[in-house]
Design a protein around this motif. Structure first.
Motif, PDB file in Angstrom:
ATOM      1  N   ASP A  57       0.832  -1.208   0.000  1.00  0.00           N
ATOM      2  CA  ASP A  57       0.000   0.000   0.000  1.00  0.00           C
ATOM      3  C   ASP A  57       0.866   1.257   0.000  1.00  0.00           C
ATOM      4  OD1 ASP A  57      -2.295  -1.535   0.043  1.00  0.00           O
ATOM      5  OD2 ASP A  57      -2.553  -1.408   2.220  1.00  0.00           O
ATOM      6  N   VAL A  58       1.951   1.227   0.772  1.00  0.00           N
ATOM      7  CA  VAL A  58       2.859   2.375   0.820  1.00  0.00           C
ATOM      8  C   VAL A  58       3.518   2.583  -0.535  1.00  0.00           C
ATOM      9  CG1 VAL A  58       4.966   3.300   1.853  1.00  0.00           C
ATOM     10  CG2 VAL A  58       3.291   2.126   3.292  1.00  0.00           C
ATOM     11  N   VAL A  59       4.008   1.502  -1.135  1.00  0.00           N
ATOM     12  CA  VAL A  59       4.672   1.593  -2.439  1.00  0.00           C
ATOM     13  C   VAL A  59       3.730   2.193  -3.478  1.00  0.00           C
ATOM     14  CG1 VAL A  59       5.630   0.228  -4.342  1.00  0.00           C
ATOM     15  CG2 VAL A  59       6.302  -0.274  -1.985  1.00  0.00           C
ATOM     16  N   ASP A  74       8.407  12.979  -7.605  1.00  0.00           N
ATOM     17  CA  ASP A  74       8.600  13.944  -6.513  1.00  0.00           C
ATOM     18  C   ASP A  74       8.223  13.248  -5.216  1.00  0.00           C
ATOM     19  OD1 ASP A  74       8.894  16.114  -4.860  1.00  0.00           O
ATOM     20  OD2 ASP A  74       7.079  17.151  -5.558  1.00  0.00           O
ATOM     21  N   VAL A  75       9.151  12.463  -4.698  1.00  0.00           N
ATOM     22  CA  VAL A  75       8.844  11.604  -3.551  1.00  0.00           C
ATOM     23  C   VAL A  75       8.447  12.414  -2.322  1.00  0.00           C
ATOM     24  CG1 VAL A  75      11.245  11.469  -2.765  1.00  0.00           C
ATOM     25  CG2 VAL A  75       9.666   9.601  -2.249  1.00  0.00           C
ATOM     26  N   ALA A  76       8.917  13.658  -2.221  1.00  0.00           N
ATOM     27  CA  ALA A  76       8.580  14.487  -1.061  1.00  0.00           C
ATOM     28  C   ALA A  76       7.095  14.827  -1.011  1.00  0.00           C
ATOM     29  CB  ALA A  76       9.411  15.768  -1.069  1.00  0.00           C
ATOM     30  N   SER A  77       6.408  14.738  -2.163  1.00  0.00           N
ATOM     31  CA  SER A  77       4.976  15.047  -2.205  1.00  0.00           C
ATOM     32  C   SER A  77       4.110  13.831  -1.885  1.00  0.00           C
ATOM     33  CB  SER A  77       4.599  15.592  -3.587  1.00  0.00           C
ATOM     34  OG  SER A  77       4.724  14.585  -4.584  1.00  0.00           O
ATOM     35  N   THR A  78       4.725  12.697  -1.596  1.00  0.00           N
ATOM     36  CA  THR A  78       3.983  11.491  -1.226  1.00  0.00           C
ATOM     37  C   THR A  78       3.197  11.733   0.063  1.00  0.00           C
ATOM     38  OG1 THR A  78       5.611  10.032  -2.247  1.00  0.00           O
ATOM     39  CG2 THR A  78       4.239   9.077  -0.514  1.00  0.00           C
ATOM     40  N   PRO A  79       1.931  11.335   0.123  1.00  0.00           N
ATOM     41  CA  PRO A  79       1.179  11.477   1.380  1.00  0.00           C
ATOM     42  C   PRO A  79       1.895  10.771   2.533  1.00  0.00           C
ATOM     43  CG  PRO A  79      -0.284  10.879  -0.428  1.00  0.00           C
ATOM     44  CD  PRO A  79       1.109  10.774  -0.963  1.00  0.00           C
ATOM     45  N   GLY A  80       2.091  11.485   3.630  1.00  0.00           N
ATOM     46  CA  GLY A  80       2.759  10.904   4.789  1.00  0.00           C
ATOM     47  C   GLY A  80       4.259  10.751   4.628  1.00  0.00           C
ATOM     48  N   ALA A  81       4.854  11.506   3.693  1.00  0.00           N
ATOM     49  CA  ALA A  81       6.287  11.354   3.409  1.00  0.00           C
ATOM     50  C   ALA A  81       7.148  11.589   4.647  1.00  0.00           C
ATOM     51  CB  ALA A  81       6.702  12.312   2.292  1.00  0.00           C
ATOM     52  N   ASP A  93       6.468  11.164   7.815  1.00  0.00           N
ATOM     53  CA  ASP A  93       6.385  10.045   8.759  1.00  0.00           C
ATOM     54  C   ASP A  93       7.184   8.847   8.247  1.00  0.00           C
ATOM     55  OD1 ASP A  93       4.776  11.490  10.467  1.00  0.00           O
ATOM     56  OD2 ASP A  93       2.898  10.701   9.644  1.00  0.00           O
ATOM     57  N   LEU A  94       7.077   8.568   6.952  1.00  0.00           N
ATOM     58  CA  LEU A  94       7.818   7.442   6.377  1.00  0.00           C
ATOM     59  C   LEU A  94       9.322   7.683   6.406  1.00  0.00           C
ATOM     60  CD1 LEU A  94       5.556   6.746   3.266  1.00  0.00           C
ATOM     61  CD2 LEU A  94       5.835   5.248   5.252  1.00  0.00           C
ATOM     62  N   ASP A  95       9.699   8.952   6.387  1.00  0.00           N
ATOM     63  CA  ASP A  95      11.117   9.321   6.340  1.00  0.00           C
ATOM     64  C   ASP A  95      11.686   9.600   7.728  1.00  0.00           C
ATOM     65  OD1 ASP A  95      13.372   9.681   4.720  1.00  0.00           O
ATOM     66  OD2 ASP A  95      13.095  11.858   4.623  1.00  0.00           O
ATOM     67  N   ALA A  96      10.852   9.406   8.753  1.00  0.00           N
ATOM     68  CA  ALA A  96      11.275   9.773  10.112  1.00  0.00           C
ATOM     69  C   ALA A  96      12.207   8.754  10.741  1.00  0.00           C
ATOM     70  CB  ALA A  96      10.050   9.975  11.001  1.00  0.00           C
ATOM     71  N   GLY A  97      12.214   7.543  10.226  1.00  0.00           N
ATOM     72  CA  GLY A  97      13.059   6.512  10.816  1.00  0.00           C
ATOM     73  C   GLY A  97      13.489   5.493   9.789  1.00  0.00           C
ATOM     74  N   THR A  98      14.265   4.534  10.254  1.00  0.00           N
ATOM     75  CA  THR A  98      14.707   3.466   9.372  1.00  0.00           C
ATOM     76  C   THR A  98      13.582   2.457   9.166  1.00  0.00           C
ATOM     77  OG1 THR A  98      15.518   2.105  11.188  1.00  0.00           O
ATOM     78  CG2 THR A  98      17.059   3.703  10.234  1.00  0.00           C
ATOM     79  N   MET A 152      15.885  12.907   4.680  1.00  0.00           N
ATOM     80  CA  MET A 152      16.360  13.688   3.540  1.00  0.00           C
ATOM     81  C   MET A 152      15.362  13.723   2.382  1.00  0.00           C
ATOM     82  SD  MET A 152      20.466  12.929   3.373  1.00  0.00           S
ATOM     83  CE  MET A 152      20.736  14.295   2.232  1.00  0.00           C
ATOM     84  N   LEU A 153      14.871  12.564   1.968  1.00  0.00           N
ATOM     85  CA  LEU A 153      13.997  12.531   0.793  1.00  0.00           C
ATOM     86  C   LEU A 153      12.730  13.358   0.994  1.00  0.00           C
ATOM     87  CD1 LEU A 153      14.154   8.867  -0.567  1.00  0.00           C
ATOM     88  CD2 LEU A 153      14.927  10.949  -1.702  1.00  0.00           C
ATOM     89  N   SER A 154      12.206  13.394   2.213  1.00  0.00           N
ATOM     90  CA  SER A 154      10.985  14.167   2.466  1.00  0.00           C
ATOM     91  C   SER A 154      11.241  15.666   2.438  1.00  0.00           C
ATOM     92  CB  SER A 154      10.381  13.770   3.817  1.00  0.00           C
ATOM     93  OG  SER A 154      11.289  14.039   4.876  1.00  0.00           O
ATOM     94  N   LYS A 155      12.498  16.065   2.418  1.00  0.00           N
ATOM     95  CA  LYS A 155      12.857  17.489   2.401  1.00  0.00           C
ATOM     96  C   LYS A 155      13.260  17.968   1.002  1.00  0.00           C
ATOM     97  CE  LYS A 155      14.269  17.795   7.253  1.00  0.00           C
ATOM     98  NZ  LYS A 155      13.759  16.474   7.647  1.00  0.00           N
ATOM     99  N   GLY A 156      12.910  17.207  -0.020  1.00  0.00           N
ATOM    100  CA  GLY A 156      13.103  17.668  -1.388  1.00  0.00           C
ATOM    101  C   GLY A 156      14.472  17.423  -1.981  1.00  0.00           C
ATOM    102  N   PHE A 157      15.292  16.593  -1.347  1.00  0.00           N
ATOM    103  CA  PHE A 157      16.643  16.369  -1.861  1.00  0.00           C
ATOM    104  C   PHE A 157      16.660  15.594  -3.177  1.00  0.00           C
ATOM    105  CE2 PHE A 157      17.903  17.672   2.356  1.00  0.00           C
ATOM    106  CZ  PHE A 157      19.153  18.246   2.166  1.00  0.00           C
TER     107      PHE A 157
END
Length: 464
Positions: A131-133, A140-147, A149-154, A416-421
């Motif tokens: 579902d996440v995939v 533009d991965v940073a625009s993913t819903p909940g990006a 939260d998904l990028d907050a940890g390993t 990083m990815l959620s911040k537009g890198f």
């Protein structure tokens, strides 16, 4: 379209890196009538496509790097395969494979048969991960819903948080991640992990071997044959091996590239295709942006080593016809049948990945081969009598190579990815453009991704 500038220079475009992306860029630029010079640090082209003789004294070859393609969803690599008349074969998946259980025992199972649930939560994880995939915005991965939260940890952090009370699940997810990405779950961001699979069309498409899947076909003469075919069609002297780049400077609208063997080349434009963690090993003038430099410092190169055992026959096929092994324990977790029967080439390829792969790679050459062979032999001997010794052994430890540092594709840590890198990763730096499969929004870590990135960089140059 002719030369992009009449002022004297060595080529219209300098390409740094002679892997599939660099060679592809030269090929695409040639179609526009633009001249190129490829500067390759190694003594061969192909990059992470690396094909060697199988060592059996016949005409077979083995791939020690990228190996698989398909002829439906991977349009860029498919076009070159057809252009150069390269022969394919379908990956052998018929029949059974070997699977290890949690208690260390082995059993055989049909590859396309559904396994009974082991009650470890892995199926539930895959359903949620799917579902996440499917929610990922690949461009533009940073625009993913909940990006965020998904990028907050390993991956490991989020598995423990969302699937408590399943002590064996983190281990199984780690095995899954290292098999297909090469990165341990304690290092990579969950957003990156999902993005990687989304870029390949989804979980089934990335992991599967059926029509339309990423592991559907291989090339009879190996994947390096694509880069070799391109370079034989480029002007003589335009591909320079053993030319590692030391500096890139820009002044008065031109790019000057210097190499470690004291050569200097000038062009109006340049394309760099080397993996991002290597960017900061080059001197830049003007310097890379802070965000690009941070990318180079932060990205993680996975351990994804291969060891290939070649035999005089396909002795495993009557009993374990798929020639595949999955192991929950040990250093070697994954084995594939990489034979080419029409060449009388019979090979099994072992993969050593992640931190355990690094441990394996740190052993002596003899111990590496003994460890891998004993692990594989132990599993196959449960089902095949008189397992023969290999005729020859080939290996590639990508993480130990001076100009690769790992394979197949650099991974992103959390935050990083959620911040537009992602946009900074592929953004031009003046007249220097960036390719390589990491910069692609499709098939990262695959030849297809490298070629699509090359095409994008070429279009940036041609269309301004």
């Amino acid at each position: 379209m002719g030369s992009i500038d009449s002022q004297a220079h060595d080529a219209d475009v300098i390409i740094i890196g002679g892997g599939i992306s660099g060679c592809g860029a030269a090929w695409y630029l040639k179609q526009y009538g633009l001249s190129t010079i490829i500067l390759e640090a190694c003594d061969r082209v192909g990059g992470k496509t690396y094909t060697v003789p199988d060592g059996c004294g016949k005409s077979g070859h083995v791939d020690l790097g990228a190996s698989w393609v398909n002829d439906t969803t991977q349009s860029s690599i498919n076009a070159l395969i057809e252009e150069f008349g390269l022969e394919r074969l379908v990956q052998n998946t018929e029949g059974s494979y070997i699977q290890q259980t949690e208690n260390g025992s082995f059993f055989t199972h049909g590859l396309h048969e559904k396994l009974e649930s082991r009650g470890d939560g892995f199926e539930e994880f895959l359903a949620k991960f799917r579902d996440v995939v499917e929610s990922i915005s690949t461009g533009d991965v940073a625009s993913t819903p909940g990006a965020e939260d998904l990028d907050a940890g390993t991956i490991h952090n989020l598995v423990e948080k969302n699937f408590p009370g399943l002590p064996s699940l983190p281990h199984l997810v780690d095995l899954f991640a290292r098999t297909f990405v090469g990165t341990d779950t304690t290092e990579a961001s969950m957003l990156y992990f999902a993005h990687y699979f989304a870029c390949g069309g989804g979980i089934k498409e990335m992991c599967g071997e059926e029509k339309h899947d990423a592991q559907y076909q291989r090339l009879v003469d190996g994947t390096q044959s694509v880069s070799n075919a391109i370079t034989t069609r480029l002007p003589h002297g335009s591909v320079l091996l053993n030319h590692a780049v030391s500096s890139i400077s820009q002044e008065d609208g031109f790019v000057t590239v210097k190499t470690k063997n004291d050569k200097t080349f000038t062009a109006k434009k340049a394309i760099i295709t080397v993996t991002p963690p290597l960017w900061n090993s080059i001197q830049w003038s003007p310097p890379l942006s802070e965000r690009k430099a941070l990318i180079s410092d932060s990205l993680i190169m996975p351990t994804y080593s291969k060891i290939v055992f070649a035999f005089s026959s396909g002795w495993w096929r009557p009993k374990v016809s798929g020639g595949i092994m999955f192991a929950d324990e040990g250093l070697v977790r994954f084995v594939r049948d990489t034979s080419v029967p029409t060449k009388d080439c019979w090979t099994l390829t072992c993969f050593a990945t992640g931190k355990k792969g690094t441990v394996w790679g740190g052993q002596s050459r003899e111990n590496r081969r003994t460890t891998a062979w004993e692990a594989m032999k132990c599993a196959f001997a449960k089902f095949v009598e008189d397992v023969p010794e290999p005729v020859s052994v080939s290996e590639m430890l990508w993480e130990r190579h001076e100009y690769f540092w790992g394979a197949p594709s650099s991974s992103w840590p959390p935050g990083m990815l959620s911040k537009g890198f992602q946009k900074d990763l592929k953004a031009p730096h003046g007249n220097v453009h960036f390719a390589g499969s990491e910069t692609s929004s499709a098939y990262k870590g695959f030849m297809e991704g490298g070629l699509r990135a090359a095409h994008r960089a070429v279009e940036e140059i041609v269309k301004g």
